[in-house]
Each structure stands twice: as structure tokens, then as C-alpha cells.
Design a protein around this motif. Structure first.
Motif, PDB file in Angstrom:
ATOM      1  N   TYR A  36      28.496 -25.213 -13.062  1.00  0.00           N
ATOM      2  CA  TYR A  36      28.892 -26.062 -14.174  1.00  0.00           C
ATOM      3  C   TYR A  36      30.311 -25.880 -14.103  1.00  0.00           C
ATOM      4  CZ  TYR A  36      29.196 -27.448 -18.721  1.00  0.00           C
ATOM      5  OH  TYR A  36      28.786 -28.310 -20.165  1.00  0.00           O
ATOM      6  N   GLU A  39      31.183 -28.844 -11.700  1.00  0.00           N
ATOM      7  CA  GLU A  39      31.010 -29.979 -12.305  1.00  0.00           C
ATOM      8  C   GLU A  39      32.463 -30.454 -13.294  1.00  0.00           C
ATOM      9  OE1 GLU A  39      28.541 -32.103 -10.987  1.00  0.00           O
ATOM     10  OE2 GLU A  39      28.846 -30.624  -9.721  1.00  0.00           O
ATOM     11  N   ALA A  40      32.712 -29.233 -14.065  1.00  0.00           N
ATOM     12  CA  ALA A  40      33.648 -29.412 -15.146  1.00  0.00           C
ATOM     13  C   ALA A  40      35.052 -30.025 -14.469  1.00  0.00           C
ATOM     14  CB  ALA A  40      33.891 -28.255 -15.939  1.00  0.00           C
ATOM     15  N   ARG A  44      32.683 -34.244 -14.190  1.00  0.00           N
ATOM     16  CA  ARG A  44      31.451 -34.691 -14.214  1.00  0.00           C
ATOM     17  C   ARG A  44      30.525 -34.358 -15.434  1.00  0.00           C
ATOM     18  NH1 ARG A  44      31.746 -34.545  -7.983  1.00  0.00           N
ATOM     19  NH2 ARG A  44      30.942 -32.365  -7.965  1.00  0.00           N
ATOM     20  N   ILE A  45      31.078 -33.632 -16.469  1.00  0.00           N
ATOM     21  CA  ILE A  45      30.370 -33.352 -17.253  1.00  0.00           C
ATOM     22  C   ILE A  45      30.365 -34.126 -18.587  1.00  0.00           C
ATOM     23  CG2 ILE A  45      29.777 -31.542 -19.136  1.00  0.00           C
ATOM     24  CD1 ILE A  45      29.505 -30.157 -16.587  1.00  0.00           C
ATOM     25  N   GLU A  46      29.256 -35.226 -18.916  1.00  0.00           N
ATOM     26  CA  GLU A  46      29.245 -36.034 -19.895  1.00  0.00           C
ATOM     27  C   GLU A  46      29.620 -35.333 -21.258  1.00  0.00           C
ATOM     28  OE1 GLU A  46      26.392 -39.498 -20.974  1.00  0.00           O
ATOM     29  OE2 GLU A  46      26.163 -38.650 -19.070  1.00  0.00           O
ATOM     30  N   ALA A  48      32.263 -33.932 -22.315  1.00  0.00           N
ATOM     31  CA  ALA A  48      33.049 -32.757 -22.139  1.00  0.00           C
ATOM     32  C   ALA A  48      34.599 -33.381 -22.280  1.00  0.00           C
ATOM     33  CB  ALA A  48      32.902 -31.831 -21.094  1.00  0.00           C
ATOM     34  N   LYS A 395      25.242 -22.227 -20.986  1.00  0.00           N
ATOM     35  CA  LYS A 395      25.469 -23.308 -20.898  1.00  0.00           C
ATOM     36  C   LYS A 395      26.676 -23.862 -21.976  1.00  0.00           C
ATOM     37  CE  LYS A 395      21.642 -25.339 -18.259  1.00  0.00           C
ATOM     38  NZ  LYS A 395      20.486 -25.811 -18.389  1.00  0.00           N
ATOM     39  N   LYS A 425      30.191 -27.021 -25.296  1.00  0.00           N
ATOM     40  CA  LYS A 425      29.967 -27.006 -23.799  1.00  0.00           C
ATOM     41  C   LYS A 425      31.080 -26.629 -23.186  1.00  0.00           C
ATOM     42  CE  LYS A 425      27.685 -30.797 -22.406  1.00  0.00           C
ATOM     43  NZ  LYS A 425      27.166 -32.327 -22.299  1.00  0.00           N
ATOM     44  N   TRP A 426      32.298 -27.105 -23.272  1.00  0.00           N
ATOM     45  CA  TRP A 426      33.541 -26.979 -22.516  1.00  0.00           C
ATOM     46  C   TRP A 426      34.670 -27.063 -23.398  1.00  0.00           C
ATOM     47  CZ3 TRP A 426      33.242 -24.327 -18.062  1.00  0.00           C
ATOM     48  CH2 TRP A 426      34.220 -24.368 -17.237  1.00  0.00           C
TER      49      TRP A 426
END
Lengths: 641, 641
Positions: A36, A39-40, A44-46, A48, A395, A425-426
Motif C-alpha cells: 500500500y 502505491e501511496a 496511485r491511491i485514489e 489519498a 488498510k 486511508k493515508w
């Protein structure tokens, strides 16, 4: 004093975690959090907030290449702490000035993970990231995308705020973890070249800057770099940073041509020379990172005065500034320690990272002298405040870990602007999730230690371990039932020192033992199986009546876990519940069911005193770290009795 | 509905206060506060923040004269809210943009004071101040030193923030009070000229600005101006301001070319059209000033929908947002109302001015319909939160009136930056002390009202009063002993309606009466003496268990007073005290002595539950308003039971 009982944690490559409680969480970090994060920082995290981490490194590599070709330096502004304007020049730096550290924490977690779980795919990704970092290094060794992209000549001009030395610290810890796991030196070599530049730049000698990190971590990172390379100059540089800190005039003012006033720089623990610091103050993460570095230096240099400061700082935290969940940093203002006994539940900060740093500090203090206080606190933090930082599915994450939440207040009371009633999420300022990933994937380092004579079991995490003088296996049912079996195969006669958890009133150990400083010492001369049973039971815990919040209240614990009540189990208005301290506390799976009462809701705002109307109810408790996994709702650790 | 029971307060010139409790306080305002204020706005108080009020008016007068001579306007910046730089241009404006209101509130208090205490010296000072104001008036009627000094052409360009209409409101109230007391018209005439300009500038007609005050008060001031002049256009202008407020697009955004988003402008009560506002929100002083104006307009126009909003707003405050001390505005963030039942004791705001505004609102609501709820709350505010605002010697003031203070927290917890554990001499933003001066010197207006049939005794303040249909005298021992004797000499058969205080469980009235809406109605046809005894006793008061702070706790009241405990009487760590609800509560002078316990101080931060060790103690309570008159120390209104 310092030299007497020293020990050293056992390296990760010699530990294989096989714990019924922790293995699931370690797996979650390996299979969810690390991917994750990747991706972050690739943005690429929608939904976030953007990290910009990869794009910054790519831009920095371009600048580095251009500079090697003799081209002119870029001259974008370097006056802000965050650059989130999508419309700003595409070639300039984006994100927080400390964004590089996302990369480094990820690499560290990957390194830890690869120690136990070789994974070609992951290693390939790490290699790409490492290439990005190495390409962004300037010829003089410097690595920092913010200044490289925006204005390399401004490097090291805002040590107080702009986190260059902090990023260097994380780079170092990442490089070491990756080298330890893979034996590959590219990142470690790059790091050493940067470390050399730092040694040349900062120090007491003529021509050097008499600076020290605005956000600590550099100190303990340099000690680790010394440990892995044997280069004494790195250790000396760490000592310099420790020694210089808090002297007057304060460098943070010197670099901005200001006068230092009494009481300034509490936030960065630069208000006093470190040996005079006896109360934990300021930004809590910075503080425990500093104290960890102080403990390292005290140990390596046999510095009794520094060690004495460390002990007082530890006491300041453990005895007066620690939440029951192992959280520290009671106020969101400056993400800082508040004054003694100021431990508000619904206004706590208790940052996940701060508790992680507290575990760093605990390990180092226990390695200097094995008193169980240190790992008792580490256990409290690990099983409660730190685990709470991550959702059950790995997550989403808490940055702050409050002890009482009313979602209505989070939305309507601007004093709680920083409180989220559910994990997010982030974070744009993503310190906590990667920090969680790195401590959980290196859990073994916090469990076991050794010296010539003794093997220390600080945390009862199931594992197979190769120590210098023994192999041992822990079969642990500690989290659930307070039990562990330790099978030791010694290479010579040794002591096995096992921590007696502070929560255990009654325990049994299957071999003869002597207790000292909260550890049971067992002589082992041949292969031995030691059975331990710490007999956890549900216990009501009172908080000192110096803590104004908690008078008339109690909390519930069982074994290492602190419990809480949630609205989903117990209805709204948790404050209307009372627990009967003389009632039964029945364990039901992960929960504990207690006898109690619910007051009838009052209709008037004020009325003449009469006994409250109340009806008997069963009150359901769950472990604190499991809260907020079933949607947004009220939660409280403390309850009336 | 609205027209049925209307009454009107009795004018100050017809009231002579002779109360054993209040006379001392009124005298203090007359002999200490009013002269002190005079020194303050002349910047002659050592150690106090500067007001710049007099110097601003002098500068404005110079500009006004220069403009009359056709000279060019000054063009200093008008972009800030505060101009405290001593080094800025000597001719430019200094202080807060709303600083003129200091003058006006003082003149109002002087006017009230002169109604009962002719004082040639004071009148002379007032005349000088009035001359200063009149000289600062521009030819078009405009009076505001900030814009006049810095840039007259920028007038009325920042209605949201820069308080022109607010200052106008205070000017109006001051001018009316002074005219009522002295019959001198100069300031009133100047005010009417300014009011005319405002009527020409703001409205729904083509070419006018569709604005309304950023800080309310203008509305009720214009109503008063209508009452004194009979000019209907002032009433209509007030109605326009009420009606326009909260419409979309919001003028506050129009004037700065912004879009209005849903939920914006809660702070200024411009989030919804006023008739849709049913929850008290935003800046508490602004809110109750608005609600007072709404009640005025509802009354004069028989506007049932507006009145229904007023009633809901009242309920929102009384039933869900009111401190036991009569404080409102639970959060320092925006000096605002928090959400329902969010009434923190140690983080309260409870501004003195907000409680004063609540009394304005109460009086207006009671004048529309005499339900005792209104003056019960006014009494709570007057005897507690408002009186607490001033020291016993009238020389220092609280802005915030918290219900729990720990001086250590005020110094060390930055979340409490706004809390002072002792009253301060003066404030740069000096709204509260002058507001106190004006409400106390006009106390009579809040005590008595009349209509054709009935005389209302809302507050039992000793006084000699000339009403239209009767003269009456109140001999009051209410504050101390809950008793009053009312001698009424009627000119025709009337009702005497006396409020039954909500705290009285048992009372006697010496004449036949009927109770309606909390008032006892007594028919009076000839000279009659009515004896009232409300039999106050010490009572434990519980707060709704919806208020999370106060579960397991109680407060102590006797008669109109809420009590508190102070460290000087009861030792440090007040949270370690418990009161025995079944014990005795003995009155001892101003104090009440209760039976209770003090817990032994805990040594450990966390420990397994056991019954607390405690020893019996006597706990001394004093009236809340008297706290912090003996130095800095802990205080708490609520205590454990």
C-alpha cells in the motif's frame, strides 16, 4: 554502572516470528501495508493526499545529472514547509519538505521484511527505489530532493524546520536494514558518502556549522551506522549532536539571526543542554527519538551524567506523562507532552509514532540496564497505542490515539479538528503508517537481547531464535492466555532472564529462578524447557487521582491489553454507564462482559440532586486496539465505577 | 399571540436602587469602574494595553476639519484589524478597529449613572468626550475614527470584519442613555445624522448595499433610536438588517468577491435566514445581540415566525447550552457556542459580555411574554457569570469565566492560552469591563416592567420605583435571605406579578395570588404591602448526564448563587475532594461548610483498583462570583459526590 549489565538486541536475521497473535499482524504489514505504501508514494491511491515522493526523486535525479554536466542550479523558492500547489512549476518540488523519508521508512520496512521473507518481486521494487535515491545523490554526497530540486545551494540553511538531518536519519536506518537483509551495499555506500558530508559540515571545529537536528533521529541513525561500518567518526558525530543540543546561543536562532530567550526551543528539546533535561517536554516524537540517541551515546561512552538524564526523562514519562494505553504526547498543540498528570482522554494526542519512539527508547534503556519497567512500558505501547494505529485489515490508520471519542464532538467542536473518529486511508504527512510498518516488521529486535552471560526475554513473542550462546524457541500463548514455553538449547551455561509482566499478580515458572529488577533469572546449562504462566485476569485499573480527568473512574485490563467500551456494543452516551467493581468480568472470546448500570437519560439540564435512576446492564469491553473497526461510534477507555 | 401580554421595562430615571447587595456593586461601578475606564481610554493606566481611543478621536477630528476645508483624504492602509505598532505613522489610526466603542460604552454607563447620581465633574468629562466625538463626525454624518483617519473613502467596504455598524450601535445606545439622563441632545443629534447616513447606505433599494452588521448590536440600537425619536425609518432599517441576514448569496462574500458555501458564516449567524435559525450558534456575543434585535422586531411587527425562531433559540440556550453559572459560549474557538451539552468546565469560554447579552435577550423575551424562564436565566447570569467578571474592588476583570481552574494548566497547557487564573486590569480588546459597567449601572431596567394592567417584578432588587399606574418600593433581603417586601401605592387597580425563582421549593406570599408561567399574580387595588419569602437553602444541583464532564458530580447552590470551592480554603488538588450529599450544609457568613472527604494522594500513576483511602474533611464553599479575590489558586464549581 553503565558497563555492568549491558546487553544487545538479537538481530532480525536470527529471529523467525511464529506467534499466534503477532504473526497475523506482521503478515498484514508484509502483504497489505508495504504494498500500500508503495502505491501511496507513487501517488496511485485514489482519494489519498499526494505524496509526490517518486516524482520528487525523479526530478532530483535530473538536477543531479544536469549539475554533473556543469549546468546551472535551479532557484525555486525554499521558504515553505509544504508545496502542494498543483499549479506550481512542474519541475519544482512538491509535497512536504520531509517527504523523502516516506521512501526511506518503506525501504527499512522492506529490509526487515526480506530478512524473514525473501520476495523477489518486492526486492525488485526496492531496487528501483534505491536506484532512484542513488541517482538523486549529488557529487558531494548530498541527498535531499527538496533542496536539490529547488535550490541546492540553500542546503543546510534551515536546520530547525526543514528536516534534512531527519531525512538523512531515515535514509540511514533504511539503508542499514536493507543491507542487513540482502547484503547489497549500494544504498549503504551512498548513505556513507552522505554521512561523510554531514560529518564534514557539522561540528565544533572551525568552519563547521554548530548545528544539530531540528527533528531528532539522526543521532540514533549515526550510532547504527557506526555499528554496521565500525567507523568511529559516525559515533563521534552522533555524540557531537547530543552534546551541542540546547547550548546557548541556540543554533536555531543563530541561523535566523535571532536572539534566544529563556524557555525557547522546548518544542525541539533545545531549551537546555541535554544533560540538564530531566522532564520530557516538547514534540513527543522528537523527544523520544532524542532520548533514544542519548541512551545510545550514554552506553557507548559510559557517560553517567547523560545516563542519569535518560533515567530521569524515562521516569518523567512513565510516572507522570504516560497514558494507560502507552500513548505519550498529551496535547495536539505542538504534538507535545503536556505538564505532569495532564492526561486528557478526549483531547489526547498520543501519536502512533510517539509510542513507537517510546519503544525505541525502552529497548535502549533495557540494553543498558535490564529493569522490567522499560519493557513493561514497551508492552503497554505495543499492545495498545501502537496497534490501535492500524485497522484490523491493515488498510487505514490512526495518527492520534485518543482514549475517549464522541464522533459528534469531532465534527462540531473545532478544538478537536485533529481528531478523526475513524482511521484514515493515508496522510499527506504520512509518518505513522510507515513507522508502524517498520516497527512491526522488526518486532523481534524489541523482544530479545543477549550478553555474554544472559539471554533476555523482554517480550513473549513466539519465535525461533539463534542467539550467540544458545538457540531457543518460544511457543507463546501470551497475548491470549499469558502463557509461554521457552525451549533453550545452550552452547554454554547461561542465564535466561524472563520479564515478569507488571500486570501479573500471580505466576508460575517451571524452573528455579531468582527475581531481580522485575526479571526472573533461570540458570540454564543444558537443553531446558521453561514453562511460564502469568495468569492474566480482568482487572480494574485506577489512575492516579493527580489526573483530574479520571477521578471516580477506572479502566479495564487483562494481560497486556487495555480494554474499552464502544457505542456499537453498549449504546450511545457511554458516560451514562457505570461498572460494578464487585461484579463479574467474564471473558467471551476477545471481549469481556462486565456487570454494570445504565443511568436513565436526564431530561433537565439542571435539577436538584437525587439518586440517579439506573437499570442493570451488561457492559461489553473489547481490547482498545480493536476499536473503530466497525464504523464510526463513541468509545471510551475510562468508565465510572 | 405576541400582542397579548407585552410589557415594557421601567425607565431608569424612575428607579432608585436601594439594595443591600447590589447597591455596593452599583457604587463600585460608579466610583471605580467608570473613572478607571476614563483613565484607560486616555491611556493613563500603567501596565495596561493601550486603548488609543482619545488620540484616535483627536486625529479623526483633524481629518474631519481638513476635509471640510477641501483638503485631500488620508490614505493609510485599512487592511488589518489591529494597529498596535508604536512606530507606525503618528497620524494614522492605532488600536483595534472597533476601539471607538470603548468611548460609547463609557458614555452609556455615564448616562445611566447620571440618571440617579447627578455629578457635575463626571458630566464635564462626558461633555469633553462628546465634543471629541462630534468633532470627528464627517459632513455626511459618518463617525468612525478608523476609516476617517486612515482612509474615509474606504468606509463601509469591510462590513463583515471591521465593526463600523457595531460601533454605530454602541454610539447610539450611549447617546440615548446620555440624553435620557441629561436631556442634552448634541450626541443624540449627531447619532441621528449618522443613522440617516446608514439608512441611506444600507437597504434593499437600488443603489444601496445589501449588507447587515458583521457584529450585531445595530439592530437593537436602531430600535431604541426609534423608541426615543419616533422615527419609523430607524425601526424599518433594523427590520431590514434582521430580514436580510443569512440570505444567499451572503453579502460578506459578495463584498470580497467570494462564493458562499453551505454552512459558511455560522460565526456571524449569517448561515441561514434568521427565521430558519433554531439553534444558537457562532460567536456567542454576536448571537445574543442578534437574538435581542430579533425579539425587538418580532414585538414591534407582530412577527410570529420571527418570534417562534426567538423562542427556539432561547430554548436552545437554556436547555442545552447554558452553564450553571449563566455562562454561554462553551468554546474559545471563535468565542462561540459549542454543540448541545458540550459544556466543558476547564475549557469554558463563558465570556462576561455574552452573559450580559443573554440578559438583554431575556428582558426582551419577557417583555413579549412574561414567562419566568427568562428572568430565572437572567438571575443566574447576573448573580454568577456576570458578577464574576469583576473583582470585589472593581479594579480587575475576567473576560472568560471558567468553572474549573488549575493555575498550573493556565501556564503550561497552550490549549488554555486564553485562560487567566486571576482577573486582569484591562484588556486591549476591552469589551467586558465597559459592558459590565453599563449593565450594572442600568440594573433597574432589567428588574421591573409594566403594562396597562400589570407591574412585573422580575428581579428582587431593592428600589423605589415610579411606574405609570403605581409607585412602589421594594425592601429586599433577597440575595442573602430570599426575602422581599413590596409596598405598592396604586393609582388604579392593577396586578402585581412577582417571579417565583426556580430555585425556591417552598415560599410564602403574604397576599392571595394566582400562579401563571412562574409568576404569582396579586391583585392590588389600594396601598398594599406584600411580603415574600422564598426560603433559600443550600442545594446540591445535578447537571444532565448528557453533559459528559459532570457525570458523578454535583454543584452547590443557595438562592440565586452558585457556589464553588477554592484551593485557599480547601487545599490543592480539589479533584481529590468528595462531598457527602447526605451530610450537613452549614451557612457561615458568605460561605457554606459541607461534610466531605479528601482522598489520599496516589503515588502510582496506575494501580489495581481498590477503595480509595480517604479522610473526613469540612469543605468550604463560597459564591462563585467571589472567587479569585484572594490570589491565584485552584477553583471548581463541580465536585464529586
Amino acid at each position: 554502572m553503565i558497563k555492568e549489565k549491558q546487553s544487545k538486541h538479537i538481530e532480525l536475521k536470527n529471529i523467525k516470528i511464529t506467534d499466534p497473535f503477532w504473526s497475523r499482524i506482521c503478515e498484514l504489514v508484509r502483504t497489505e501495508v508495504i504494498p500500500y505504501q508503495y502505491e501511496a508514494f507513487n501517488d496511485r491511491i485514489e482519494g489519498a493526499e499526494k505524496s509526490y515522493c517518486v516524482s520528487n526523486f525523479k526530478k532530483a535525479a535530473k538536477v543531479a545529472a544536469a549539475l554533473r554536466e556543469g549546468k546551472k542550479s535551479p532557484t525555486y523558492p525554499v521558504d515553505k514547509w509544504q508545496y502542494n500547489d498543483e499549479n506550481s512549476d512542474k519541475d519544482s518540488f512538491h509535497g512536504f519538505v520531509f517527504q523523502d523519508s516516506d521512501f526511506y521508512k518503506w525501504i527499512e520496512a522492506v529490509g526487515f521484511s526480506l530478512s524473514n521473507h525473501p520476495d523477489g518481486e518486492l526486492k525488485k521494487k526496492a531496487q528501483e527505489v534505491i536506484d532512484l535515491i542513488c541517482n538523486a545523490q549529488l557529487e558531494n554526497g548530498y541527498i535531499n530532493t527538496f533542496y536539490t530540486i529547488n535550490n541546492p545551494s540553500a542546503a543546510f540553511t534551515n536546520i530547525r524546520d526543514f528536516h534534512e538531518l531527519y531525512c538523512f536519519g531515515h535514509l540511514t536506518e533504511g539503508a542499514i536494514a536493507y543491507f542487513n537483509a540482502t547484503g547489497e551495499r549500494a544504498l549503504l555506500d551512498a548513505t556513507c558518502r552522505y554521512a561523510d558530508l554531514i560529518c564534514e559540515t557539522f561540528g565544533r571545529e572551525e568552519g563547521k556549522k554548530r548545528a544539530y537536528p531540528g527533528h531528532e533521529i539522526t543521532e540514533m541513525a549515526l550510532v547504527k551506522l557506526y555499528e554496521i561500518t565500525g567507523e568511529k567518526k559516525y559515533l563521534d558525530e552522533a555524540k557531537y549532536f547530543i552534546d551541542e543540543r540546547g547550548k546557548r546561543p541556540c543554533y536555531f536562532d543563530v541561523e535566523r539571526n535571532q536572539e534566544t530567550k529563556d524557555g525557547d526551543h522546548v518544542y525541539e528539546q533545545a531549551h537546555l543542554p541535554v544533560r540538564e533535561q530531566r522532564e520530557a517536554v516538547g514534540h513527543a516524537v522528537r523527544a523520544v527519538y532524542l532520548y533514544s540517541g542519548m541512551a545510545d551515546i550514554a552506553k557507548y561512552y559510559g557517560d553517567e551524567e547523560l545516563y542519569s538524564a535518560c533515567k530521569d526523562l524515562w521516569d518523567s514519562i512513565e510516572k507522570r506523562k504516560l497514558y494507560i494505553t502507552g500513548g505519550i504526547g498529551a496535547t495536539a498543540h505542538g504534538e507535545a507532552f503536556s505538564f505532569d498528570y495532564d492526561l486528557k482522554n478526549d483531547m489526547a494526542y498520543a501519536e502512533t509514532c510517539a509510542s513507537i519512539g517510546l519503544v525505541f527508547f525502552a529497548r535502549r534503556m533495557a540494553e543498558i540496564y535490564p529493569d522490567s519497567h522499560y519493557h513493561n512500558v514497551a508492552e503497554r505501547a505495543l499492545f495498545n497505542n501502537i496497534l490501535s494505529g492500524m485497522a484490523e485489515d491493515g488498510k487505514s490508520f490512526f495518527y492520534s490515539n485518543l482514549l475517549e471519542i464522541n464522533p459528534e464532538a469531532c465534527k462540531k467542536d473545532s478544538r478537536k479538528h485533529y481528531v478523526s473518529p475513524v482511521r484514515q486511508k493515508w496522510f499527506g504527512c504520512a509518518c505513522c503508517p510507515p513507522n508502524l510498518a517498520r516497527i512491526i516488521s522488526s518486532l523481534g529486535e524489541y523482544c530479545f537481547a543477549q550478553n555474554e552471560k544472559t539471554i533476555f526475554i523482554h517480550q513473549y513473542v513466539g519465535a525461533q531464535v539463534k542467539a550467540d550462546n544458545a538457540d531457543f524457541e518460544i511457543k507463546s500463548d501470551y497475548a491470549e492466555n499469558g502463557k509461554a514455553e521457552i525451549i533453550v538449547s545452550p552452547k554454554k551455561a547461561i542465564n535466561l532472564a524472563v520479564r515478569i509482566p507488571e500486570w501479573s499478580n500471580d505466576f508460575s515458572i517451571s524452573c528455579p529462578y531468582e527475581i531481580k529488577d522485575g526479571y526472573a533469572y533461570i540458570k540454564i546449562s543444558e537443553k531446558t524447557s521453561v514453562s511460564l504462566d502469568f495468569k492474566p485476569k480482568a482487572k480494574l485499573i485506577k489512575c492516579s487521582n493527580r489526573v483530574r480527568e479520571n477521578v471516580g473512574k477506572a479502566a479495564l485490563s487483562r494481560g497486556p491489553f487495555i480494554y474499552c467500551i464502544e457505542e456499537i456494543d453498549n449504546g450511545k452516551n457511554l458516560q451514562m454507564l457505570r461498572v460494578n467493581p464487585d461484579g463479574e468480568f467474564l471473558k467471551d472470546g476477545n471481549s469481556i462482559i462486565a456487570d454494570g448500570f445504565r443511568e436513565k437519560e436526564d431530561s433537565a439540564l439542571y435539577y436538584e440532586y437525587k439518586e440517579a435512576e439506573q437499570m442493570p446492564v451488561k457492559i461489553k469491553f473489547i481490547p482498545y486496539h480493536k476499536w473503530a473497526n466497525r464504523g464510526e461510534n463513541e468509545m471510551s477507555v475510562y468508565f465510572r465505577i
